[in-house]
Scaffold this active site. Structure first.
Site, PDB file in Angstrom:
ATOM      1  N   GLY A  35       0.832  -1.202   0.000  1.00 28.59           N
ATOM      2  CA  GLY A  35       0.000   0.000   0.000  1.00 28.59           C
ATOM      3  C   GLY A  35       0.854   1.233   0.000  1.00 28.59           C
ATOM      4  O   GLY A  35       2.085   1.150   0.000  1.00 28.59           O
ATOM      5  N   GLU A  67      -0.417   0.763  -6.172  1.00 28.66           N
ATOM      6  CA  GLU A  67       0.578   0.400  -5.153  1.00 28.66           C
ATOM      7  C   GLU A  67       0.827  -1.104  -5.141  1.00 28.66           C
ATOM      8  O   GLU A  67       1.962  -1.552  -4.963  1.00 28.66           O
ATOM      9  CB  GLU A  67       0.100   0.866  -3.772  1.00 28.66           C
ATOM     10  CG  GLU A  67       0.128   2.377  -3.596  1.00 28.66           C
ATOM     11  CD  GLU A  67       1.546   2.924  -3.399  1.00 28.66           C
ATOM     12  OE1 GLU A  67       2.476   2.123  -3.229  1.00 28.66           O
ATOM     13  OE2 GLU A  67       1.704   4.162  -3.406  1.00 28.66           O
ATOM     14  N   GLU A  77       4.502  -2.611  -5.794  1.00 31.95           N
ATOM     15  CA  GLU A  77       5.219  -3.287  -4.702  1.00 31.95           C
ATOM     16  C   GLU A  77       5.279  -4.796  -4.844  1.00 31.95           C
ATOM     17  O   GLU A  77       6.116  -5.448  -4.218  1.00 31.95           O
ATOM     18  CB  GLU A  77       4.579  -2.914  -3.357  1.00 31.95           C
ATOM     19  CG  GLU A  77       4.697  -1.420  -3.071  1.00 31.95           C
ATOM     20  CD  GLU A  77       4.222  -1.052  -1.681  1.00 31.95           C
ATOM     21  OE1 GLU A  77       4.544   0.061  -1.239  1.00 31.95           O
ATOM     22  OE2 GLU A  77       3.534  -1.867  -1.040  1.00 31.95           O
ATOM     23  N   PRO A  92      -5.354   7.855  15.297  1.00 34.51           N
ATOM     24  CA  PRO A  92      -4.227   8.795  15.186  1.00 34.51           C
ATOM     25  C   PRO A  92      -2.878   8.155  15.483  1.00 34.51           C
ATOM     26  O   PRO A  92      -1.857   8.588  14.967  1.00 34.51           O
ATOM     27  CB  PRO A  92      -4.569   9.870  16.223  1.00 34.51           C
ATOM     28  CG  PRO A  92      -6.033   9.774  16.411  1.00 34.51           C
ATOM     29  CD  PRO A  92      -6.374   8.326  16.233  1.00 34.51           C
ATOM     30  N   GLU A  97      10.404  -7.083   0.057  1.00 37.98           N
ATOM     31  CA  GLU A  97      10.221  -8.340  -0.637  1.00 37.98           C
ATOM     32  C   GLU A  97       8.763  -8.752  -0.450  1.00 37.98           C
ATOM     33  O   GLU A  97       8.230  -8.708   0.657  1.00 37.98           O
ATOM     34  CB  GLU A  97      11.154  -9.387  -0.012  1.00 37.98           C
ATOM     35  CG  GLU A  97      11.019 -10.774  -0.564  1.00 37.98           C
ATOM     36  CD  GLU A  97      11.790 -11.778   0.283  1.00 37.98           C
ATOM     37  OE1 GLU A  97      12.013 -12.892  -0.201  1.00 37.98           O
ATOM     38  OE2 GLU A  97      12.133 -11.439   1.444  1.00 37.98           O
TER      39      GLU A  97
END
Lengths: 224, 224
Positions: free
Chosen positions: A46, A62, A66, A83, A115
């Site tokens: 992500g 993403e 990735e 938060p 990886e």
DNA sequence: ACAAAAGTGTTGAGAGTACACCCATGC
DNA sequence: GCATGGGTGTACTCTCAACACTTTTGT
């Protein structure tokens, strides 16, 4: 809705939970980090959402960047915005999930930063593979949602649970892995056939070590 | 997860869908805008998430600020991040929803910028009350989720569907409004009683124009 | 008396669950 | 021939849906 600019505000990220079946066990596609922070830990693929980029589009981008995984159908799980979830700063992550056939989506070889690896559920559950941030929560929520989706006797999936041609036993193994318990073979088959979602592929059988099995495909040429 | 700073990025907002029963009809709490943009249109109560503020907390804060409604339990619906959803700029909105007893949560009197009002479902559905942004989508999604939640025969809600003391007919009217169809009285009552979630309030009856009705309350002293 | 809401059981259909044995193949 | 997975049917239970009449009150 108010509209002001340049307050300190949370950033938006996306994370994807990809499930698959590996060695008859549920597995999740994770990124093993080779750099700080969280070096050695696992994280969901992500990253940040770009300006004027859709959420699902960002998640797919993403994921491709990735892990090299493309051509999947993501379903939104929810937003995670505690938060304290990322010690580096306040981010709100929109999580997506799906189920895929791992063999149809080879993952990227590792580079020096990270990886991509399929991690067995047992290793996640057992704490053997430690997850960064609140990703353990997300992964668990995703599994619950996946179970709920496969539970619905109507739609019966919509995910890429099996290859385009499959035996009923192969499909049953997916269900068993997702639910974490064995299912009755006769009940599983009769219910599935009653749903009229699959049809036999004529004269096609999967040959293996034992009695050949009838191959099926999803009806309506809708790939599942 | 990458980590870079000061790219142009979407902002995060929250929006809340509050359902209630008004005159035997489902209604939604909306803000009538008296200023541009979208002057005269209706919008969901909501606004920007502050730095280091949780999503649900932000939704509750904005709800209180804009409508005076407090003490509600919000459930997350999902994130809406289509780049074109707000013409003023790219925002990602995390939507929440719940059901409340309107009488227990008086809404704010209108000021010169906006006014909080309960809008009947018929007006939303019929296009009589035009919604700003993609809020029509969010409201429809919220209703579907609300139906799904009330469908589950196990948990049977968890929302503030009725006052703490209520008649079974009152509860049934909520269900009928949510599902948009009449329900069989005997089936509704017997199923509900079989769930063992409610108990009679001894010697308490609601008197009205007709035969008095037995009052019930949720068991386990869990308010619902 | 009558209008209006409260209250009350039974039946049938369908879905889910439990359960055991024979079959075809590779080794 | 034996180990391994493939393939098949029935009975019970439970849930859901359909369905009509009497009771109690206010006016």
């Amino acid at each position: 809705m108010k509209h002001t600019y340049e307050y300190p505000r949370p950033a938006v990220t996306v994370d994807s939970v990809l499930f698959t079946l590996r060695a008859n066990d549920l597995a999740v596609l994770l990124i093993r980090r080779r750099k700080a922070p969280h070096k050695g830990k696992f994280a969901l693929p992500g990253g940040f959402v770009d300006a004027n980029e859709g959420l699902a589009a960002a998640a797919l981008r993403e994921l491709a960047e990735e892990t090299d995984v493309t051509d999947v159908t993501l379903e939104q799980l929810g937003a995670y915005g505690d938060p304290g979830r990322d010690p580096r700063g306040h981010t709100v992550s929109v999580a997506y999930f799906t189920f895929v056939v791992a063999e149809a989506h080879p993952v990227k070889a590792g580079d020096d930063a990270s990886e991509a690896v399929w991690v067995h559920w047992a290793d996640i559950e057992g704490g053997n593979a430690e997850l960064a941030f609140d990703h353990a929560t997300i992964v668990h929520d995703a599994r619950v949602r996946l179970q709920q989706r496969l539970d619905d006797p109507r739609r019966h999936a919509g995910f890429e649970l099996v290859p385009s041609r499959f035996t009923l036993s192969e499909l049953q193994r997916v269900y068993e892995a997702v639910f974490g318990r064995t299912l009755d073979k006769r009940n599983f088959r009769s219910r599935l056939l009653a749903l009229d979602l699959v049809e036999t592929v004529m004269a096609a059988q999967r040959t293996g070590r034992h009695r050949p099995a009838q191959l099926y495909r999803w009806k309506n040429s809708r790939k599942r």
